[in-house]
Design a protein around this motif. Structure first.
Motif, PDB file in Angstrom:
ATOM      1  N   ARG A 119       1.323  -1.558  -0.469  1.00  0.00           N
ATOM      2  CA  ARG A 119      -0.047   0.025   0.163  1.00  0.00           C
ATOM      3  C   ARG A 119       0.711   0.623  -0.039  1.00  0.00           C
ATOM      4  O   ARG A 119       0.385   2.007  -0.214  1.00  0.00           O
ATOM      5  N   VAL A 120       2.033   0.993   0.683  1.00  0.00           N
ATOM      6  CA  VAL A 120       2.915   2.264   0.113  1.00  0.00           C
ATOM      7  C   VAL A 120       3.411   2.586  -0.793  1.00  0.00           C
ATOM      8  O   VAL A 120       4.951   1.601  -0.793  1.00  0.00           O
ATOM      9  N   ALA A 121       3.331   2.568  -2.341  1.00  0.00           N
ATOM     10  CA  ALA A 121       3.502   2.135  -3.071  1.00  0.00           C
ATOM     11  C   ALA A 121       4.461   3.365  -4.465  1.00  0.00           C
ATOM     12  O   ALA A 121       4.362   4.444  -3.640  1.00  0.00           O
ATOM     13  N   ALA A 122       5.562   3.242  -4.888  1.00  0.00           N
ATOM     14  CA  ALA A 122       6.321   4.351  -4.930  1.00  0.00           C
ATOM     15  C   ALA A 122       5.817   5.560  -6.026  1.00  0.00           C
ATOM     16  O   ALA A 122       4.814   4.756  -6.954  1.00  0.00           O
ATOM     17  N   ALA A 123       6.306   6.455  -5.998  1.00  0.00           N
ATOM     18  CA  ALA A 123       5.696   6.817  -7.116  1.00  0.00           C
ATOM     19  C   ALA A 123       5.256   6.196  -8.990  1.00  0.00           C
ATOM     20  O   ALA A 123       4.684   6.997  -9.297  1.00  0.00           O
ATOM     21  N   PRO A 124       6.845   6.183  -9.367  1.00  0.00           N
ATOM     22  CA  PRO A 124       6.616   5.307 -10.612  1.00  0.00           C
ATOM     23  C   PRO A 124       5.522   4.367 -10.713  1.00  0.00           C
ATOM     24  O   PRO A 124       4.885   4.023 -11.865  1.00  0.00           O
ATOM     25  N   ILE A 125       5.065   3.657  -9.262  1.00  0.00           N
ATOM     26  CA  ILE A 125       4.275   2.833  -9.822  1.00  0.00           C
ATOM     27  C   ILE A 125       3.212   3.072 -10.147  1.00  0.00           C
ATOM     28  O   ILE A 125       1.459   2.837 -10.960  1.00  0.00           O
ATOM     29  N   HIS A 126       2.110   4.433  -9.577  1.00  0.00           N
ATOM     30  CA  HIS A 126       1.517   5.143  -9.522  1.00  0.00           C
ATOM     31  C   HIS A 126       1.060   5.624 -10.919  1.00  0.00           C
ATOM     32  O   HIS A 126      -0.150   5.410 -11.405  1.00  0.00           O
TER      33      HIS A 126
ATOM     34  N   CYS B 118       8.268   7.465  -1.614  1.00  0.00           N
ATOM     35  CA  CYS B 118       7.747   7.950  -0.230  1.00  0.00           C
ATOM     36  C   CYS B 118       8.677   9.568  -0.049  1.00  0.00           C
ATOM     37  O   CYS B 118       9.261  10.037   0.131  1.00  0.00           O
ATOM     38  N   THR B 119       8.456  10.148  -1.210  1.00  0.00           N
ATOM     39  CA  THR B 119       9.328  11.348  -2.150  1.00  0.00           C
ATOM     40  C   THR B 119       8.253  12.574  -2.151  1.00  0.00           C
ATOM     41  O   THR B 119       8.012  13.123  -2.508  1.00  0.00           O
ATOM     42  N   GLY B 120       6.585  12.087  -1.522  1.00  0.00           N
ATOM     43  CA  GLY B 120       5.436  13.391  -1.871  1.00  0.00           C
ATOM     44  C   GLY B 120       5.673  13.891  -2.748  1.00  0.00           C
ATOM     45  O   GLY B 120       5.269  13.196  -4.127  1.00  0.00           O
ATOM     46  N   ALA B 121       5.081  14.440  -2.963  1.00  0.00           N
ATOM     47  CA  ALA B 121       4.142  15.425  -4.345  1.00  0.00           C
ATOM     48  C   ALA B 121       5.378  15.360  -5.602  1.00  0.00           C
ATOM     49  O   ALA B 121       4.986  15.588  -6.621  1.00  0.00           O
ATOM     50  N   GLU B 122       6.707  16.038  -4.698  1.00  0.00           N
ATOM     51  CA  GLU B 122       7.953  16.526  -5.659  1.00  0.00           C
ATOM     52  C   GLU B 122       8.269  14.847  -6.165  1.00  0.00           C
ATOM     53  O   GLU B 122       9.182  14.985  -7.420  1.00  0.00           O
ATOM     54  N   GLY B 123       8.169  13.726  -5.288  1.00  0.00           N
ATOM     55  CA  GLY B 123       8.913  12.666  -6.060  1.00  0.00           C
ATOM     56  C   GLY B 123       7.512  12.282  -7.606  1.00  0.00           C
ATOM     57  O   GLY B 123       8.393  12.144  -8.336  1.00  0.00           O
ATOM     58  N   HIS B 124       5.886  12.048  -7.034  1.00  0.00           N
ATOM     59  CA  HIS B 124       5.452  12.644  -7.941  1.00  0.00           C
ATOM     60  C   HIS B 124       5.412  13.037  -9.610  1.00  0.00           C
ATOM     61  O   HIS B 124       5.869  12.696 -10.475  1.00  0.00           O
ATOM     62  N   ALA B 125       5.907  14.301  -9.712  1.00  0.00           N
ATOM     63  CA  ALA B 125       6.378  15.128 -10.404  1.00  0.00           C
ATOM     64  C   ALA B 125       6.782  14.896 -11.098  1.00  0.00           C
ATOM     65  O   ALA B 125       7.431  14.909 -11.812  1.00  0.00           O
TER      66      ALA B 125
ATOM     67  N   GLY C  27      16.515   1.491  -5.390  1.00  0.00           N
ATOM     68  CA  GLY C  27      16.774   2.382  -5.031  1.00  0.00           C
ATOM     69  C   GLY C  27      17.139   2.798  -3.537  1.00  0.00           C
ATOM     70  O   GLY C  27      15.991   1.702  -3.312  1.00  0.00           O
ATOM     71  N   LEU C  28      17.388   3.004  -2.929  1.00  0.00           N
ATOM     72  CA  LEU C  28      16.922   3.234  -1.811  1.00  0.00           C
ATOM     73  C   LEU C  28      15.343   4.832  -1.284  1.00  0.00           C
ATOM     74  O   LEU C  28      15.187   5.335  -2.690  1.00  0.00           O
ATOM     75  N   ILE C  29      14.453   4.264  -0.423  1.00  0.00           N
ATOM     76  CA  ILE C  29      13.705   4.853  -0.293  1.00  0.00           C
ATOM     77  C   ILE C  29      13.347   6.314   0.214  1.00  0.00           C
ATOM     78  O   ILE C  29      14.593   6.335   1.558  1.00  0.00           O
ATOM     79  N   GLY C  30      13.034   6.593  -0.128  1.00  0.00           N
ATOM     80  CA  GLY C  30      12.899   8.306   0.885  1.00  0.00           C
ATOM     81  C   GLY C  30      14.169   9.379   0.599  1.00  0.00           C
ATOM     82  O   GLY C  30      14.070  10.258   1.791  1.00  0.00           O
ATOM     83  N   GLU C  31      14.632   9.582  -0.601  1.00  0.00           N
ATOM     84  CA  GLU C  31      15.669  10.032  -1.108  1.00  0.00           C
ATOM     85  C   GLU C  31      14.788  10.895  -2.240  1.00  0.00           C
ATOM     86  O   GLU C  31      14.427  10.127  -3.239  1.00  0.00           O
ATOM     87  N   GLN C  32      15.181  12.047  -3.047  1.00  0.00           N
ATOM     88  CA  GLN C  32      14.549  12.345  -3.957  1.00  0.00           C
ATOM     89  C   GLN C  32      15.641  12.460  -5.255  1.00  0.00           C
ATOM     90  O   GLN C  32      16.718  12.468  -4.662  1.00  0.00           O
ATOM     91  N   LEU C  33      15.148  12.484  -6.130  1.00  0.00           N
ATOM     92  CA  LEU C  33      16.142  11.967  -7.434  1.00  0.00           C
ATOM     93  C   LEU C  33      16.989  12.852  -7.738  1.00  0.00           C
ATOM     94  O   LEU C  33      16.237  14.147  -8.197  1.00  0.00           O
ATOM     95  N   PRO C  34      17.831  12.627  -8.356  1.00  0.00           N
ATOM     96  CA  PRO C  34      18.329  13.987  -8.597  1.00  0.00           C
ATOM     97  C   PRO C  34      18.403  14.139 -10.394  1.00  0.00           C
ATOM     98  O   PRO C  34      19.141  13.902 -11.056  1.00  0.00           O
ATOM     99  N   MET C  35      17.351  15.099 -10.493  1.00  0.00           N
ATOM    100  CA  MET C  35      17.000  15.364 -11.670  1.00  0.00           C
ATOM    101  C   MET C  35      17.737  16.328 -12.889  1.00  0.00           C
ATOM    102  O   MET C  35      17.252  15.491 -14.116  1.00  0.00           O
ATOM    103  N   ASP C  36      18.807  16.801 -12.480  1.00  0.00           N
ATOM    104  CA  ASP C  36      19.626  17.142 -13.691  1.00  0.00           C
ATOM    105  C   ASP C  36      20.451  15.738 -14.463  1.00  0.00           C
ATOM    106  O   ASP C  36      20.175  15.806 -15.999  1.00  0.00           O
ATOM    107  N   LYS C  37      20.513  15.152 -13.428  1.00  0.00           N
ATOM    108  CA  LYS C  37      21.342  13.834 -13.566  1.00  0.00           C
ATOM    109  C   LYS C  37      20.751  13.071 -14.683  1.00  0.00           C
ATOM    110  O   LYS C  37      20.771  12.382 -16.157  1.00  0.00           O
ATOM    111  N   ILE C  38      19.240  13.191 -13.748  1.00  0.00           N
ATOM    112  CA  ILE C  38      18.289  12.313 -14.737  1.00  0.00           C
ATOM    113  C   ILE C  38      18.120  12.580 -16.206  1.00  0.00           C
ATOM    114  O   ILE C  38      17.995  12.020 -17.423  1.00  0.00           O
ATOM    115  N   THR C  39      17.364  14.056 -16.581  1.00  0.00           N
ATOM    116  CA  THR C  39      17.355  14.434 -17.580  1.00  0.00           C
ATOM    117  C   THR C  39      18.434  14.908 -18.608  1.00  0.00           C
ATOM    118  O   THR C  39      18.425  14.185 -19.697  1.00  0.00           O
TER     119      THR C  39
END
Length: 397
Positions: free
Chosen positions: A56-63, A87-94, A120-132
């Motif tokens: 029930r605690v599903a990651a943003a990519p799952i949603h 577990c990264t909230g609205a920023e994680g979904h964005a 990977g590790l739960i509870g940390e935001q992705l570095p979107m500059d590196k992702i992009t």
């Protein structure tokens, strides 16, 4: 029927016609190893199905991916290791949406047809500059031609604590199925903890793919139970290009798909964090398959049993203790248990001398005869070792 893929069958997500893949280093992991993968379906069909974690605690990519797959269509999947985005909230979904949109823009497709997976590790935001930036690099490499190793590179890029990449394949009557997986810990249903991408060039519609995938995962990934811990990110994707033009019998296809899933599930258990033994727990002569599965899983989740196997101690009392906690139908005075072929427990009591059991090898088979019916089920697990404790005590440090 033997589900094992043929020895010389091409492996991985590019084994099926109509698919390209690439794996690159985006700098998401401190190790500097590959960490971003892309798999693209060039068609002509873009049909797809998926099974996700029941946590029930599903990651943003799952949603996000649940919504994408709802219409049974997908153009591609972008996967990153080095961060679960859970577990990264609205920023994680964005950030998941931004990942899909950036990939879709680079590929010239609709973001609503772009699946996203993270691990990977739960509870940390992705570095979107590196992702992009990594998405741009991956798409450029794909456009330039990823070559014959594209699938293998993708399988390497999704690894976290895995020690080896995991690929499998199957071919039959003009069509192929190929897949890759990652996972080495938090392996417990629903689904084992994993990211899995499976591709096929068979010409099947999305509802058929969905039925086949659910049937296959039920007796493969759902039977892999390393440590009783369920992830927030479990995803198994099945993409179909239809490029072979072959429309196989659905039962035949499901059997081949089950073989690929079973092969990958075994690879996950074989690479379980710190494992010294790969354990198959077969419960048979059960009143129902559910009973057999419950009994086998109860033993697989017994830390006392798992530590005994690590210590090469065939302590069958720990097997019976676990069996006794279940709701399965059986008479305790009729239970038989064999470990690696030695019947150490007979009729709920002492059987052959336990010192006859050889646990020096990596493979262990525990067989539990319930004497209650004709059904059976096998759960695959591993022992509990010092290395497992060490790795998971320091995972986020």
């Amino acid at each position: 029927m033997n589900h094992a893929p043929e020895h010389h069958t091409p492996q991985g997500v590019t084994a099926a016609a109509g698919f390209r893949a690439v794996g690159i280093t985006a700098g998401l992991k401190a190790s500097g190893t590959p960490d971003l993968a892309l798999v693209v379906n060039d068609g002509p069909a873009k049909n797809a199905a998926a099974v996700f974690t029941t946590n029930r605690v599903a990651a943003a990519p799952i949603h996000w991916s649940r919504k994408v797959i709802a219409d049974g269509r997908a153009e591609a999947v972008i996967l990153n290791s080095g961060g679960a985005n859970a577990c990264t909230g609205a920023e994680g979904h964005a950030n998941t949406r931004a990942t899909a949109e950036a990939t879709a823009d680079a590929l010239g497709v609709d973001a609503g047809d772009l699946l996203v997976c993270s691990t990977g590790l739960i509870g940390e935001q992705l570095p979107m500059d590196k992702i992009t930036a990594g998405i741009g690099t991956a798409c450029a490499a794909l456009e330039a031609g990823s070559g014959p190793d594209g699938g293998a590179d993708a399988a390497t890029a999704i690894m976290t604590t895995d020690s080896v990449p995991k690929q499998a394949g199957f071919s039959c009557a003009g069509y192929a199925i190929g897949g890759m997986a990652k996972g080495a810990g938090m392996l417990a249903p629903g689904l084992a903890t994993m990211l899995v991408v499976i591709t096929t060039d068979a010409a099947l519609e999305a509802p058929e793919l969905d039925a086949a995938l659910r049937a296959a995962t039920r007796v493969s990934f759902d039977r892999a139970d390393s440590d009783g811990c369920m992830s927030t990110n479990d995803t198994v994707l099945l993409l179909a290009s239809g490029a072979s033009g072959i429309r196989p019998d659905l039962a035949e296809f499901t059997d081949g798909l089950t073989g690929v899933c079973t092969d990958l599930a075994h690879q996950l258990i074989a690479d379980a964090e710190g494992a010294a033994h790969e354990i198959s727990i077969r419960s048979f002569n059960a009143a129902s398959e559910d009973d057999a599965e419950e009994v086998s899983r109860s033993v697989a989740r017994s830390n006392l049993f798992k530590t005994a196997i690590f210590g090469q101690d065939p302590n069958w009392g720990r097997v019976l203790s676990a069996v006794g906690t279940t709701a399965a139908a059986f008479d305790p005075d009729e239970l038989d248990v064999a470990i690696n072929g030695v019947q150490v427990c007979r009729a709920g009591g002492i059987g052959e001398d336990r010192s006859l059991v050889d646990l020096a090898g990596r493979k262990v088979l525990v067989e539990i005869d319930l004497h209650a019916g004709e059904a059976e089920a096998t759960i695959w697990t591993n022992d509990l070792t010092h290395d497992y404790v060490h790795e998971n005590s320091a995972y986020s440090s």
